[in-house]
Design an enzyme around this catalytic site. Structure first.
Site, short mmCIF file in Angstrom:
data_model
loop_
_atom_site.label_atom_id
_atom_site.label_comp_id
_atom_site.label_asym_id
_atom_site.label_seq_id
_atom_site.Cartn_x
_atom_site.Cartn_y
_atom_site.Cartn_z
N SER A 1 33.78 -43.73 -62.41
CA SER A 1 33.94 -45.12 -62.00
C SER A 1 32.67 -45.91 -62.34
CB SER A 1 34.20 -45.21 -60.50
OG SER A 1 34.03 -46.55 -60.08
N HIS B 1 36.93 -45.32 -65.53
CA HIS B 1 37.62 -45.92 -64.38
C HIS B 1 36.97 -47.27 -64.06
CE1 HIS B 1 40.12 -45.72 -60.73
NE2 HIS B 1 39.09 -46.28 -60.11
N ASP C 1 37.08 -50.61 -61.65
CA ASP C 1 37.56 -51.11 -60.36
C ASP C 1 37.51 -52.63 -60.33
OD1 ASP C 1 38.03 -48.67 -58.70
OD2 ASP C 1 35.96 -48.28 -59.32
N MET D 1 38.20 -55.93 -58.19
CA MET D 1 38.34 -56.37 -56.79
C MET D 1 38.26 -57.88 -56.72
SD MET D 1 35.68 -53.68 -55.14
CE MET D 1 35.76 -51.93 -55.48
N HIS E 1 41.90 -49.93 -62.28
CA HIS E 1 42.39 -49.85 -60.90
C HIS E 1 42.29 -51.23 -60.28
CE1 HIS E 1 41.42 -48.10 -56.60
NE2 HIS E 1 42.57 -48.75 -56.64
N MET F 1 42.51 -53.80 -57.46
CA MET F 1 42.52 -54.02 -56.01
C MET F 1 42.58 -55.52 -55.80
SD MET F 1 39.74 -51.08 -55.17
CE MET F 1 39.30 -51.01 -56.90
N MET G 1 44.03 -43.03 -52.67
CA MET G 1 42.71 -43.48 -52.23
C MET G 1 42.24 -42.55 -51.12
SD MET G 1 41.63 -45.91 -54.06
CE MET G 1 40.10 -46.06 -53.14
N ASP H 1 40.62 -40.89 -55.70
CA ASP H 1 39.53 -41.85 -55.86
C ASP H 1 38.83 -42.11 -54.53
OD1 ASP H 1 37.91 -43.94 -56.69
OD2 ASP H 1 39.57 -45.34 -57.07
C1 DX5 Z 1 36.60 -47.84 -54.32
C2 DX5 Z 1 36.87 -47.62 -55.78
C3 DX5 Z 1 36.32 -46.38 -56.33
C4 DX5 Z 1 34.82 -46.21 -56.20
C5 DX5 Z 1 34.60 -44.76 -55.95
O1 DX5 Z 1 37.37 -48.90 -53.88
O2 DX5 Z 1 38.26 -47.61 -56.04
O3 DX5 Z 1 36.73 -46.16 -57.67
O4 DX5 Z 1 34.08 -46.62 -57.31
O5 DX5 Z 1 33.28 -44.56 -55.68
P1 DX5 Z 1 32.71 -43.21 -55.09
O6 DX5 Z 1 33.04 -42.12 -56.07
O7 DX5 Z 1 31.25 -43.48 -54.99
O8 DX5 Z 1 33.36 -43.00 -53.76
ZN ZN Z 2 38.93 -47.00 -58.10
#
Ligand code: DX5
Ligand code: ZN
Length: 216
Positions: free
Chosen positions: A8, A33, A35, A37, A66, A68, A137, A175
């Protein structure tokens, strides 16, 4: 199938993003990956299209995006144009999930559904045959570096059974809080793709950490 690792970039050094992308390119990692948001679905804002487009220019492996964000249907085409290869939406963010999944697939992307820690696996019963992956998750989404929620292991086992029962070809991705202490449990439970952010980027030797995650 041997499991995949999808680092990620949320925990990468955004001032040296190209360097971190090259590290993943040369490592044993399989995907990137990303993320996304929006400050609405989750209490944090990450990055958007201009950054994804730049990542795409340098990345030599698929972009596992991903989302969110609320109502992701608005942006499916934009994520495709930005370079997403796999697009995962949250079950909790979609009113017409079946339509959303078909839209993603019609653009030629792989389609995934993500479940928050409180969302039960059985809700996927009528959609599991339509998706390419399910992202469990194992923390509440929004931030890197949180603690793994142990109940996720049971959810993965239940999901694996649902996939078998429904003769689905969906892959299982996990994740949040993934590190050396839970990798074996996750893979044995049926996990196909491990996402890891802080565990990789905070380690001394990132390439070696990825190698370890692949080995376990
Ligand atoms: C959290 C993300 C993850 C995050 C995971 O909302 O979806 O992808 O980057 O980070 P770690 O591996 O540090 O928990
Ligand atoms: Zn993620």
């Amino acid at each position: 199938m041997a499991h995949l690792v999808s680092p990620s970039l949320l925990s990468a050094d955004f001032g040296n993003l190209q360097r971190d992308i090259e590290m993943i390119n040369t490592s044993e990692a399989d995907w990137f990956h990303l993320d996304i948001m929006d400050g609405m679905f989750v209490p944090n804002i990450s990055f958007g299209f201009p950054v994804i487009k730049h990542i795409k220019k340098h990345a030599k492996k698929p972009l596992d995006v991903h989302l969110m964000i609320v109502n992701p249907d608005r942006y499916i085409e934009d994520f495709y144009n930005a370079g997403a290869d796999i697009l995962t939406v949250h079950y909790e963010a979609c009113d017409h999930l079946h339509r959303t999944i078909q839209n993603i697939k019609s653009k030629g992307m792989k389609a995934g559904i993500s479940l928050n820690p409180h969302t039960p696996v059985h809700l996927l019963k009528d959609i599991i045959s339509d998706v390419d992956l399910v992202l469990i998750m194992s923390v509440n989404p929004g931030f890197g570096g949180q603690k793994f929620i142990p109940n996720s292991i049971e959810k993965i086992k239940e999901l694996k059974q649902l996939i078998i029962d429904k003769k689905s070809s969906a892959l299982i991705e996990v994740d949040g809080g993934v590190d050396n202490s839970n990798v074996k449990l996750l893979v044995n439970a049926g996990c196909d793709i491990l996402v890891a952010g802080s565990y990789i980027f905070k380690s001394e030797d990132q390439m070696e950490t990825i190698k370890e995650l692949k080995k376990n």
